[in-house]
Write a protein that holds these residues in place. Structure first.
Motif, PDB file in Angstrom:
ATOM      1  N   PRO A   1       0.783  -1.241   0.000  1.00 54.98           N
ATOM      2  CA  PRO A   1       0.000   0.000   0.000  1.00 54.98           C
ATOM      3  C   PRO A   1       0.811   1.285   0.000  1.00 54.98           C
ATOM      4  CG  PRO A   1      -0.867  -1.563   1.610  1.00 54.98           C
ATOM      5  CD  PRO A   1       0.437  -2.106   1.131  1.00 54.98           C
ATOM      6  N   TRP A   2       2.058   1.224   0.383  1.00 55.01           N
ATOM      7  CA  TRP A   2       2.907   2.410   0.308  1.00 55.01           C
ATOM      8  C   TRP A   2       4.311   1.989  -0.083  1.00 55.01           C
ATOM      9  CZ3 TRP A   2       1.900  -0.261   4.614  1.00 55.01           C
ATOM     10  CH2 TRP A   2       2.907  -0.478   5.553  1.00 55.01           C
ATOM     11  N   ALA A   3       5.025   2.880  -0.703  1.00 56.83           N
ATOM     12  CA  ALA A   3       6.406   2.631  -1.109  1.00 56.83           C
ATOM     13  C   ALA A   3       7.345   3.149  -0.025  1.00 56.83           C
ATOM     14  CB  ALA A   3       6.694   3.344  -2.432  1.00 56.83           C
ATOM     15  N   GLY A   4       8.540   2.575   0.035  1.00 60.84           N
ATOM     16  CA  GLY A   4       9.563   3.126   0.903  1.00 60.84           C
ATOM     17  C   GLY A   4       9.472   2.711   2.360  1.00 60.84           C
ATOM     18  N   ILE A   5       9.100   1.450   2.610  1.00 63.43           N
ATOM     19  CA  ILE A   5       9.158   0.954   3.987  1.00 63.43           C
ATOM     20  C   ILE A   5      10.617   0.992   4.434  1.00 63.43           C
ATOM     21  CG2 ILE A   5       8.816  -1.053   5.482  1.00 63.43           C
ATOM     22  CD1 ILE A   5       6.505  -1.890   3.697  1.00 63.43           C
ATOM     23  N   GLY A   6      10.886   1.764   5.471  1.00 62.12           N
ATOM     24  CA  GLY A   6      12.270   1.893   5.926  1.00 62.12           C
ATOM     25  C   GLY A   6      12.697   0.769   6.839  1.00 62.12           C
ATOM     26  N   LYS A   7      11.847   0.411   7.791  1.00 64.25           N
ATOM     27  CA  LYS A   7      12.116  -0.684   8.718  1.00 64.25           C
ATOM     28  C   LYS A   7      10.875  -1.564   8.815  1.00 64.25           C
ATOM     29  CE  LYS A   7      13.466   2.004  12.271  1.00 64.25           C
ATOM     30  NZ  LYS A   7      13.715   3.308  11.622  1.00 64.25           N
ATOM     31  N   PHE A   8      11.111  -2.849   8.933  1.00 60.70           N
ATOM     32  CA  PHE A   8      10.046  -3.837   9.089  1.00 60.70           C
ATOM     33  C   PHE A   8      10.352  -4.558  10.407  1.00 60.70           C
ATOM     34  CE2 PHE A   8       7.442  -6.979   6.232  1.00 60.70           C
ATOM     35  CZ  PHE A   8       6.564  -7.222   7.283  1.00 60.70           C
ATOM     36  N   VAL A   9       9.777  -4.041  11.480  1.00 58.07           N
ATOM     37  CA  VAL A   9      10.055  -4.542  12.823  1.00 58.07           C
ATOM     38  C   VAL A   9       8.955  -5.523  13.214  1.00 58.07           C
ATOM     39  CG1 VAL A   9      10.553  -3.907  15.212  1.00 58.07           C
ATOM     40  CG2 VAL A   9      11.022  -2.274  13.370  1.00 58.07           C
TER      41      VAL A   9
ATOM     42  N   VAL B   1       1.228  -2.191  12.015  1.00 57.50           N
ATOM     43  CA  VAL B   1       1.101  -0.820  12.489  1.00 57.50           C
ATOM     44  C   VAL B   1       2.061   0.042  11.673  1.00 57.50           C
ATOM     45  CG1 VAL B   1       1.343   0.725  14.475  1.00 57.50           C
ATOM     46  CG2 VAL B   1       0.529  -1.626  14.806  1.00 57.50           C
ATOM     47  N   VAL B   2       1.532   1.084  11.035  1.00 62.50           N
ATOM     48  CA  VAL B   2       2.325   1.925  10.143  1.00 62.50           C
ATOM     49  C   VAL B   2       2.592   3.263  10.832  1.00 62.50           C
ATOM     50  CG1 VAL B   2       2.508   2.882   7.828  1.00 62.50           C
ATOM     51  CG2 VAL B   2       1.107   0.827   8.217  1.00 62.50           C
ATOM     52  N   ILE B   3       3.850   3.614  10.926  1.00 61.79           N
ATOM     53  CA  ILE B   3       4.251   4.836  11.621  1.00 61.79           C
ATOM     54  C   ILE B   3       4.056   6.052  10.708  1.00 61.79           C
ATOM     55  CG2 ILE B   3       6.172   6.027  12.751  1.00 61.79           C
ATOM     56  CD1 ILE B   3       5.042   3.630  14.302  1.00 61.79           C
ATOM     57  N   GLY B   4       3.582   7.166  11.299  1.00 57.69           N
ATOM     58  CA  GLY B   4       3.344   8.384  10.526  1.00 57.69           C
ATOM     59  C   GLY B   4       4.145   9.587  10.986  1.00 57.69           C
ATOM     60  N   GLN B   5       4.779   9.499  12.159  1.00 58.98           N
ATOM     61  CA  GLN B   5       5.619  10.581  12.654  1.00 58.98           C
ATOM     62  C   GLN B   5       6.872   9.981  13.279  1.00 58.98           C
ATOM     63  OE1 GLN B   5       3.791  13.960  14.847  1.00 58.98           O
ATOM     64  NE2 GLN B   5       1.987  12.631  15.013  1.00 58.98           N
ATOM     65  N   ARG B   6       7.953  10.752  13.266  1.00 55.81           N
ATOM     66  CA  ARG B   6       9.180  10.279  13.901  1.00 55.81           C
ATOM     67  C   ARG B   6       8.922  10.052  15.383  1.00 55.81           C
ATOM     68  NH1 ARG B   6      14.858  13.506  14.568  1.00 55.81           N
ATOM     69  NH2 ARG B   6      13.633  14.490  16.228  1.00 55.81           N
ATOM     70  N   ALA B   7       9.242   8.863  15.848  1.00 55.15           N
ATOM     71  CA  ALA B   7       8.969   8.478  17.238  1.00 55.15           C
ATOM     72  C   ALA B   7      10.276   8.063  17.909  1.00 55.15           C
ATOM     73  CB  ALA B   7       7.961   7.340  17.274  1.00 55.15           C
ATOM     74  N   ARG B   8      10.597   8.748  18.986  1.00 55.28           N
ATOM     75  CA  ARG B   8      11.802   8.422  19.761  1.00 55.28           C
ATOM     76  C   ARG B   8      11.482   8.645  21.233  1.00 55.28           C
ATOM     77  NH1 ARG B   8      16.388  12.119  18.059  1.00 55.28           N
ATOM     78  NH2 ARG B   8      16.606  10.672  16.297  1.00 55.28           N
ATOM     79  N   TYR B   9      11.577   7.596  22.031  1.00 57.35           N
ATOM     80  CA  TYR B   9      11.268   7.667  23.462  1.00 57.35           C
ATOM     81  C   TYR B   9       9.882   8.263  23.707  1.00 57.35           C
ATOM     82  CZ  TYR B   9      16.147   6.475  24.388  1.00 57.35           C
ATOM     83  OH  TYR B   9      17.354   5.831  24.435  1.00 57.35           O
ATOM     84  N   VAL B  10       8.902   7.781  22.978  1.00 57.40           N
ATOM     85  CA  VAL B  10       7.541   8.293  23.177  1.00 57.40           C
ATOM     86  C   VAL B  10       6.884   7.546  24.330  1.00 57.40           C
ATOM     87  CG1 VAL B  10       7.344   8.914  20.746  1.00 57.40           C
ATOM     88  CG2 VAL B  10       6.445   6.731  21.518  1.00 57.40           C
ATOM     89  N   SER B  11       5.987   8.207  25.023  1.00 59.67           N
ATOM     90  CA  SER B  11       5.278   7.574  26.125  1.00 59.67           C
ATOM     91  C   SER B  11       4.178   6.678  25.578  1.00 59.67           C
ATOM     92  CB  SER B  11       4.676   8.635  27.045  1.00 59.67           C
ATOM     93  OG  SER B  11       3.603   9.292  26.399  1.00 59.67           O
ATOM     94  N   GLU B  12       3.768   5.716  26.405  1.00 57.01           N
ATOM     95  CA  GLU B  12       2.671   4.846  26.004  1.00 57.01           C
ATOM     96  C   GLU B  12       1.379   5.642  25.818  1.00 57.01           C
ATOM     97  OE1 GLU B  12       0.306   1.060  27.918  1.00 57.01           O
ATOM     98  OE2 GLU B  12       2.472   1.263  28.299  1.00 57.01           O
ATOM     99  N   ALA B  13       1.181   6.662  26.651  1.00 59.87           N
ATOM    100  CA  ALA B  13      -0.039   7.470  26.559  1.00 59.87           C
ATOM    101  C   ALA B  13      -0.119   8.231  25.240  1.00 59.87           C
ATOM    102  CB  ALA B  13      -0.110   8.440  27.734  1.00 59.87           C
ATOM    103  N   GLU B  14       1.014   8.578  24.664  1.00 62.48           N
ATOM    104  CA  GLU B  14       1.044   9.362  23.428  1.00 62.48           C
ATOM    105  C   GLU B  14       1.323   8.519  22.198  1.00 62.48           C
ATOM    106  OE1 GLU B  14       4.137  12.134  24.373  1.00 62.48           O
ATOM    107  OE2 GLU B  14       2.737  13.598  25.207  1.00 62.48           O
ATOM    108  N   ALA B  15       1.612   7.245  22.374  1.00 67.76           N
ATOM    109  CA  ALA B  15       2.151   6.429  21.291  1.00 67.76           C
ATOM    110  C   ALA B  15       1.246   6.350  20.073  1.00 67.76           C
ATOM    111  CB  ALA B  15       2.460   5.023  21.802  1.00 67.76           C
TER     112      ALA B  15
ATOM    113  N   ASP C   1       7.705   3.330   8.466  1.00 71.63           N
ATOM    114  CA  ASP C   1       8.154   2.107   9.128  1.00 71.63           C
ATOM    115  C   ASP C   1       6.944   1.244   9.481  1.00 71.63           C
ATOM    116  OD1 ASP C   1      10.764   2.943   8.941  1.00 71.63           O
ATOM    117  OD2 ASP C   1      10.995   3.412  11.077  1.00 71.63           O
ATOM    118  N   LEU C   2       7.151  -0.068   9.501  1.00 75.02           N
ATOM    119  CA  LEU C   2       6.070  -1.023   9.739  1.00 75.02           C
ATOM    120  C   LEU C   2       6.413  -1.901  10.931  1.00 75.02           C
ATOM    121  CD1 LEU C   2       3.469  -2.557   8.874  1.00 75.02           C
ATOM    122  CD2 LEU C   2       4.891  -3.856   7.272  1.00 75.02           C
ATOM    123  N   ILE C   3       5.463  -2.029  11.849  1.00 76.46           N
ATOM    124  CA  ILE C   3       5.595  -2.942  12.980  1.00 76.46           C
ATOM    125  C   ILE C   3       4.564  -4.044  12.811  1.00 76.46           C
ATOM    126  CG2 ILE C   3       5.469  -3.217  15.483  1.00 76.46           C
ATOM    127  CD1 ILE C   3       6.040  -0.192  15.708  1.00 76.46           C
ATOM    128  N   SER C   4       5.014  -5.290  12.782  1.00 72.92           N
ATOM    129  CA  SER C   4       4.116  -6.438  12.724  1.00 72.92           C
ATOM    130  C   SER C   4       4.027  -7.014  14.135  1.00 72.92           C
ATOM    131  CB  SER C   4       4.638  -7.474  11.728  1.00 72.92           C
ATOM    132  OG  SER C   4       3.632  -8.374  11.343  1.00 72.92           O
TER     133      SER C   4
END
Length: 295
Positions: free
Chosen positions: A66-74, A129-143, A237-240
Motif C-alpha cells: 500500500p505504500w512505497a519506501g518501507i524503511g524498517k520492518f520490525v 502498524v504503520v508509523i506516521g511521525q518520527r517516534a523516539r522515546y515516546v510515552s505509552e499514553a502518546e504512542a 516504518d512497519l511494525i508487525s
C-alpha cells in the motif's frame, strides 16, 4: 481512508477507496504513496480532497504494497500467550523483537515463493502498524498519535531456518516474498481501537487461525512506545505485532508446513483480506520484470 497502490511491479499507481467503496485514482494528486504521504500533513491533504472529483479506477489488477519506501520492518514475537504455549515457550516479560528484510515485502495477493531447501514454511496472520511521525522515546499514553494507520501482514516464516540454523530468527523471516502487506493501509482515524480487531487465516479453505488483538500480551501503544526506546521510528516504518495460535508449527498431532500449490487466505476485520498461492523456488516469480509498455 483506505489507501492503496495497484499495477505491475515498477508501475504502481496510488489510489484510495472512497466512502461508497469505489476505487479512485490519486495520480493527479500525488506521484505515489510514500512515507511523506503518511505524515499528519500528508494525510490531512488527502482528507481535504473532494473524492467525487477523482477519476474512478476500473479493474485495478495487481494490488501492490500500500505504500512505497518501507524503511524498517520490525516484528514482535510470541505476543499472544496462546501462541507462545503452542510453540512451547514462555510468555515473554518484554516484547521479543526481530527484523524482517524489506526485500521480503510483496503485495497482498502476490505469489509466496519458498526458498531453496525450504522444508518448514509457515503462516502467521498479524496486525501491521504503520508509523506516521518520527517516534523516539515516546510515552505509552502518546504512542498512538504516532501511528498513521494499520494493515494486514502475513509473517511467512521458514521454521527450520528460524530455529534450527543457529543465530537469530531473522534468517527464517526475511526470505524473498515472506512479507505480504495490504491490501490497503487503513488510516488510524478509522480504527478507533486497535485492540478490538478479529484476525483469521485459512489454508486451502480450512480455518487455521482465529484470534483477536484484545488477547495480545503487549498492545499497540505499548509496542510503539517500547520499540521507540531502542530505535527511532520514522514515517513509513512497519511494525508487525505478532500472531494468534494456529500456525503450522503448532498443528496437532503433527506440524503442517507449506508446500507448493497451497493457498493462504487471511484477513483482519475492517482491514481487508489477502490471498497467496505458494510456489516452489522460482526466481522469475520474485524478480518478474514490469511488462513492456504498449507500442
Amino acid at each position: 481512508m483506505k489507501l492503496l497502490r495497484h499495477g505491475p511491479r515498477g508501475q504502481e499507481r496510488p489510489a484510495l477507496i472512497d466512502e461508497a467503496g469505489r476505487l479512485r485514482d490519486l495520480t493527479g494528486v500525488v506521484a505515489d504513496i510514500t512515507p511523506e504521504t503518511l505524515t499528519p500533513r500528508g494525510l490531512a491533504a488527502l482528507r481535504a480532497l473532494d473524492t467525487a472529483y477523482l477519476p474512478l479506477v476500473g479493474e485495478p489488477g495487481r494490488l501492490a504494497p500500500p505504500w512505497a519506501g518501507i524503511g524498517k520492518f520490525v516484528c514482535v514475537g510470541l505476543n499472544y500467550a496462546d501462541h507462545a504455549a503452542e510453540a512451547g515457550l514462555a510468555v515473554p516479560a518484554e516484547p521479543v523483537l526481530f527484523m524482517k528484510a524489506t526485500s521480503a515485502v510483496i503485495g497482498a495477493n502476490d505469489p509466496v515463493v519458498l526458498p531453496q531447501g525450504s522444508v518448514k514454511g509457515d503462516w502467521e496472520v498479524e496486525l501491521g502498524v504503520v508509523i506516521g511521525q518520527r517516534a523516539r522515546y515516546v510515552s505509552e499514553a502518546e504512542a498512538l498519535q504516532y501511528v498513521a494507520g494499520y494493515c494486514v501482514v502475513n509473517d511467512v516464516s521458514e521454521r527450520a531456518y528460524q530455529i534450527e540454523r543457529g543465530g537469530q530468527w531473522d534468517k527464517g523471516k526475511g526470505c524473498d516474498t515472506f512479507g505480504p502487506v495490504g491490501p490497503w493501509l487503513v488510516t488510524a482515524d478509522e480504527v478507533p481501537d486497535p485492540q478490538a480487531l478479529e484476525l483469521w487465516l485459512d489454508l486451502n479453505g480450512e480455518r487455521r487461525q482465529t484470534g483477536s488483538t484484545r488477547t495480545m500480551v503487549f498492545g499497540v501503544a505499548q509496542l510503539v512506545s517500547y520499540i521507540s526506546r531502542f530505535m527511532t521510528l520514522h514515517p513509513g516504518d512497519l511494525i508487525s505485532t505478532g500472531t494468534p495460535p494456529g500456525v503450522g508449527m503448532g498443528c496437532k498431532p503433527a506440524p503442517r508446513y507449506l508446500k507448493p500449490g497451497d493457498e493462504m487466505r487471511l484477513g483482519i476485520a475492517g482491514l481487508g483480506e489477502q490471498r497467496q498461492r505458494v510456489h516452489a523456488w522460482d526466481p522469475v516469480l520474485i524478480d518478474e520484470p514490469p511488462p513492456r509498455p504498449a507500442m
